[in-house]
Write a protein that holds these residues in place. Structure first.
Motif, PDB file in Angstrom:
ATOM      1  N   GLY A   1      11.454  12.091  -4.318  1.00 49.56           N
ATOM      2  CA  GLY A   1      10.701  11.865  -5.550  1.00 49.56           C
ATOM      3  C   GLY A   1       9.837  13.044  -5.922  1.00 49.56           C
ATOM      4  N   THR A   2       9.196  13.682  -4.930  1.00 47.50           N
ATOM      5  CA  THR A   2       8.386  14.875  -5.184  1.00 47.50           C
ATOM      6  C   THR A   2       9.255  16.030  -5.659  1.00 47.50           C
ATOM      7  N   ALA A   3      10.433  16.183  -5.048  1.00 42.40           N
ATOM      8  CA  ALA A   3      11.355  17.248  -5.470  1.00 42.40           C
ATOM      9  C   ALA A   3      11.817  17.030  -6.905  1.00 42.40           C
ATOM     10  N   PHE A   4      12.064  15.783  -7.271  1.00 41.90           N
ATOM     11  CA  PHE A   4      12.469  15.499  -8.645  1.00 41.90           C
ATOM     12  C   PHE A   4      11.351  15.848  -9.624  1.00 41.90           C
ATOM     13  N   GLY A   5      10.096  15.537  -9.267  1.00 38.68           N
ATOM     14  CA  GLY A   5       8.975  15.913 -10.124  1.00 38.68           C
ATOM     15  C   GLY A   5       8.866  17.419 -10.286  1.00 38.68           C
ATOM     16  N   THR A   6       9.119  18.172  -9.216  1.00 36.63           N
ATOM     17  CA  THR A   6       9.097  19.636  -9.296  1.00 36.63           C
ATOM     18  C   THR A   6      10.173  20.137 -10.247  1.00 36.63           C
ATOM     19  N   ASP A   7      11.361  19.549 -10.175  1.00 39.22           N
ATOM     20  CA  ASP A   7      12.443  19.945 -11.082  1.00 39.22           C
ATOM     21  C   ASP A   7      12.120  19.600 -12.530  1.00 39.22           C
ATOM     22  N   GLN A   8      11.419  18.505 -12.743  1.00 41.43           N
ATOM     23  CA  GLN A   8      11.032  18.146 -14.104  1.00 41.43           C
ATOM     24  C   GLN A   8      10.089  19.185 -14.698  1.00 41.43           C
ATOM     25  N   LEU A   9       9.200  19.715 -13.884  1.00 41.16           N
ATOM     26  CA  LEU A   9       8.256  20.731 -14.375  1.00 41.16           C
ATOM     27  C   LEU A   9       8.928  22.071 -14.602  1.00 41.16           C
TER      28      LEU A   9
ATOM     29  N   VAL B   1       0.830  -1.206   0.000  1.00 37.04           N
ATOM     30  CA  VAL B   1       0.000   0.000   0.000  1.00 37.04           C
ATOM     31  C   VAL B   1       0.864   1.256   0.000  1.00 37.04           C
ATOM     32  N   ILE B   2       1.915   1.278   0.835  1.00 37.50           N
ATOM     33  CA  ILE B   2       2.778   2.462   0.895  1.00 37.50           C
ATOM     34  C   ILE B   2       3.514   2.636  -0.419  1.00 37.50           C
ATOM     35  N   LEU B   3       3.889   1.540  -1.061  1.00 38.27           N
ATOM     36  CA  LEU B   3       4.543   1.614  -2.367  1.00 38.27           C
ATOM     37  C   LEU B   3       3.619   2.260  -3.389  1.00 38.27           C
ATOM     38  N   ALA B   4       2.358   1.851  -3.386  1.00 39.82           N
ATOM     39  CA  ALA B   4       1.394   2.415  -4.330  1.00 39.82           C
ATOM     40  C   ALA B   4       1.143   3.897  -4.048  1.00 39.82           C
ATOM     41  N   LEU B   5       1.035   4.273  -2.777  1.00 32.89           N
ATOM     42  CA  LEU B   5       0.779   5.675  -2.432  1.00 32.89           C
ATOM     43  C   LEU B   5       1.952   6.568  -2.819  1.00 32.89           C
ATOM     44  N   VAL B   6       3.165   6.127  -2.510  1.00 31.18           N
ATOM     45  CA  VAL B   6       4.340   6.946  -2.832  1.00 31.18           C
ATOM     46  C   VAL B   6       4.512   7.061  -4.341  1.00 31.18           C
ATOM     47  N   ARG B   7       4.322   5.963  -5.057  1.00 31.88           N
ATOM     48  CA  ARG B   7       4.457   6.009  -6.518  1.00 31.88           C
ATOM     49  C   ARG B   7       3.392   6.901  -7.138  1.00 31.88           C
ATOM     50  N   GLU B   8       2.189   6.914  -6.557  1.00 30.44           N
ATOM     51  CA  GLU B   8       1.129   7.772  -7.073  1.00 30.44           C
ATOM     52  C   GLU B   8       1.486   9.249  -6.910  1.00 30.44           C
ATOM     53  N   GLN B   9       2.156   9.592  -5.804  1.00 27.14           N
ATOM     54  CA  GLN B   9       2.495  10.991  -5.557  1.00 27.14           C
ATOM     55  C   GLN B   9       3.747  11.439  -6.299  1.00 27.14           C
ATOM     56  N   THR B  10       4.664  10.535  -6.571  1.00 25.91           N
ATOM     57  CA  THR B  10       5.941  10.927  -7.187  1.00 25.91           C
ATOM     58  C   THR B  10       6.048  10.548  -8.658  1.00 25.91           C
ATOM     59  N   GLY B  11       5.218   9.609  -9.115  1.00 25.90           N
ATOM     60  CA  GLY B  11       5.407   9.081 -10.456  1.00 25.90           C
ATOM     61  C   GLY B  11       6.479   8.012 -10.457  1.00 25.90           C
ATOM     62  N   THR B  12       6.502   7.191 -11.491  1.00 25.85           N
ATOM     63  CA  THR B  12       7.450   6.078 -11.538  1.00 25.85           C
ATOM     64  C   THR B  12       8.892   6.562 -11.567  1.00 25.85           C
ATOM     65  N   GLU B  13       9.181   7.549 -12.407  1.00 20.94           N
ATOM     66  CA  GLU B  13      10.550   8.044 -12.512  1.00 20.94           C
ATOM     67  C   GLU B  13      10.988   8.715 -11.212  1.00 20.94           C
ATOM     68  N   GLY B  14      10.106   9.530 -10.624  1.00 25.85           N
ATOM     69  CA  GLY B  14      10.430  10.179  -9.359  1.00 25.85           C
ATOM     70  C   GLY B  14      10.631   9.161  -8.246  1.00 25.85           C
ATOM     71  N   PHE B  15       9.820   8.114  -8.267  1.00 20.68           N
ATOM     72  CA  PHE B  15       9.963   7.070  -7.256  1.00 20.68           C
ATOM     73  C   PHE B  15      11.325   6.399  -7.356  1.00 20.68           C
ATOM     74  N   LEU B  16      11.770   6.077  -8.559  1.00 18.53           N
ATOM     75  CA  LEU B  16      13.054   5.412  -8.735  1.00 18.53           C
ATOM     76  C   LEU B  16      14.216   6.313  -8.322  1.00 18.53           C
TER      77      LEU B  16
ATOM     78  N   VAL C   1      15.796  21.587  -6.814  1.00 16.89           N
ATOM     79  CA  VAL C   1      15.122  21.267  -5.554  1.00 16.89           C
ATOM     80  C   VAL C   1      15.556  19.894  -5.049  1.00 16.89           C
ATOM     81  N   THR C   2      15.806  18.989  -5.963  1.00 20.04           N
ATOM     82  CA  THR C   2      16.245  17.648  -5.580  1.00 20.04           C
ATOM     83  C   THR C   2      17.572  17.701  -4.838  1.00 20.04           C
ATOM     84  N   ALA C   3      18.525  18.503  -5.356  1.00 15.53           N
ATOM     85  CA  ALA C   3      19.827  18.619  -4.703  1.00 15.53           C
ATOM     86  C   ALA C   3      19.691  19.246  -3.317  1.00 15.53           C
TER      87      ALA C   3
END
Length: 450
Positions: free
Chosen positions: A186-194, A45-60, A203-205
């Motif tokens: 993962g969320t910070a990486f998604g922000t940098d992607q945008l 469940v936690i894996l699914a929730l985190v992946r939903e918020q960060t996306g697959t690439e952000g999660f990795l 933000v990731t760094a």
């Protein structure tokens, strides 16, 4: 020398009627299966929730960065536990609970509470601040403390003091921080992607620097306060019920308070975070590190002080208390055994050291009137385990003690058992002692003997 365990063996036949068969829910494999299933479902469940918020690439990306401090932290806590190392299954459970169950509870409870406050006050920004500084510390520290409580209740023989509490709490918090870091990074990486940012200015760094470089010990530091409370409670007598409840709760409240101060540092102005970090976090980390290392040295001193009674009883060789009370001598003994007997011999010596340390702590609690009602049974079990490994462990430990060239604080003399003279350290006396009777070992101490 005796060739078989001199302690009376338990009777093999019935001693008063047939034992009542345990209910199916009391069987060990049922409890283990239920707990493993719970943690596995929480992890999914936690894996699914985190992946939903960060996306697959952000999660990795978050997973790759968040895992970096984990080996160092786990190794540090394992190093602290070298005097009487607990079983790995306790550490695996603690990490899994923190990473899966505690993280899931925190995400669900924090989100629900923050949304409820935002709806009730119609002020989302205030709700976020309140959630971070009040709700999150209470929910997260309580969720992490549950793992310490479970080990304290159901693995009581592995939970004997402050160091055990620190290790269990620290590993639990390490697992929790691991999952939380995946989410934040993962969320910070998604922000940098945008935004298109990359490199040091991203933000990731910045998130990686604050959470992984500057404060990898933050969550363990909070929860360790709870662990210390449970550890002191473990040293209390069974009849000290108020103390055994009050101390863990006090540790939990301190953990919540420090966690709230840390989370609220961003509201103290531009340099609030650095002020709290320098004025509170670093000194607290240094103080707790000193406390744990001092406790570890005290445990080694307890080993040196308690085991001589078993030398006089014939269970241990004269050199063993000193060797077992020195981390350097222990390491030399394991290396000697591996070199001359292979990995199995080295493992047997490591087990011998652990059982002997547990025996010393058990006797120490017994002398202070804090041993449980199972003192005699537990002492017998530990002595049997030592006796089974003595032929491999004794030469290695005597070699390790000899390598140290001196036994500081110990005198020497001769003990007489019948017509047999045995060279033994007369700990602190510097002269000869007299031991009359059989040369066979006997139990050294029974706090319940009238």
């Amino acid at each position: 020398m005796a060739t078989c365990p001199p302690y009376p063996t338990p009777p093999t036949g019935p001693t008063g009627g047939a034992l009542r068969q345990a209910h199916w829910w009391q069987k060990r494999w049922v409890r283990y299966g239920a707990l493993s299933t719970l943690l596995a479902l929480s992890g999914l469940v936690i894996l699914a929730l985190v992946r939903e918020q960060t996306g697959t690439e952000g999660f990795l990306v978050g997973l790759g960065l968040a895992v970096l401090p984990v080996p160092l932290l786990v190794a540090s806590f394992r190093w602290l536990d070298r005097v009487e190392p607990g079983p790995w299954r306790n550490l695996v459970f603690s990490f899994a609970w923190g990473a899966c169950a505690a993280a899931l509870i925190a995400i669900v409870a924090n989100s629900f509470a923050t949304r409820w406050i935002a709806t009730a006050t119609a002020d989302p920004s205030h709700a976020d601040t309140l959630g971070a500084t009040v709700i999150a510390p209470v929910v997260e520290e309580t969720a992490k403390a549950a793992a310490v409580l479970l080990v304290f209740l159901f693995r009581r023989q592995d939970f004997t003091g402050i160091v055990d509490g620190v290790v269990i709490a620290g590993v639990t918090a390490t697992g929790f921080a691991f999952t939380e870091n995946i989410l934040y990074l993962g969320t910070a990486f998604g922000t940098d992607q945008l935004s298109g940012d990359s490199g040091i200015a991203s933000v990731t760094a910045a998130t990686f620097f604050v959470r992984v470089i500057m404060s990898p010990f933050a969550h363990p530091l909070f929860t360790v306060l709870t662990g210390i409370g449970f550890g002191i409670a473990a040293l209390s007598g069974e009849r000290q019920h108020l103390r055994r409840v009050f101390l863990p709760l006090s540790g939990l409240l301190l953990a919540m308070g420090m966690h709230a101060l840390w989370n609220g540092s961003s509201t103290f102005g531009e340099f609030g975070f650095f002020a709290v970090y320098a004025a509170f976090m670093v000194p607290a980390f240094g103080l707790l590190t000193w406390l744990v290392i001092w406790t570890r040295q005290r445990e080694l001193r307890t080993v040196r002080e308690e085991l001589p009674a078993y030398v006089l009883a014939g269970w241990l060789a004269p050199a063993e208390p000193f060797a077992l009370g020195s981390m350097r001598a222990r390491r030399v003994a394991r290396q000697y055994a591996r070199r001359h007997g292979g990995r199995a011999a080295g493992r047997a010596v490591a087990q011998y050291e652990a059982y002997a340390t547990s025996l010393a702590f058990l006797r120490h609690r017994g002398r202070r009137g804090r041993a449980g009602a199972d003192f005699v049974v537990r002492e017998r079990e530990l002595l049997h385990e030592l006796w089974r490994r003595r032929e491999v462990a004794r030469p290695a430990l005597e070699r390790a003690a000899g390598a140290a060239q001196a036994w500081p604080g110990y005198g020497y003399g001769y003990a007489y058992a019948g017509s047999v003279a045995v060279y033994w350290p007369a700990y602190g006396q510097g002269g000869a002692g007299q031991v009359h009777g059989s040369v066979a070992p006997y139990p050294a101490y029974n706090p319940y003997r009238s």
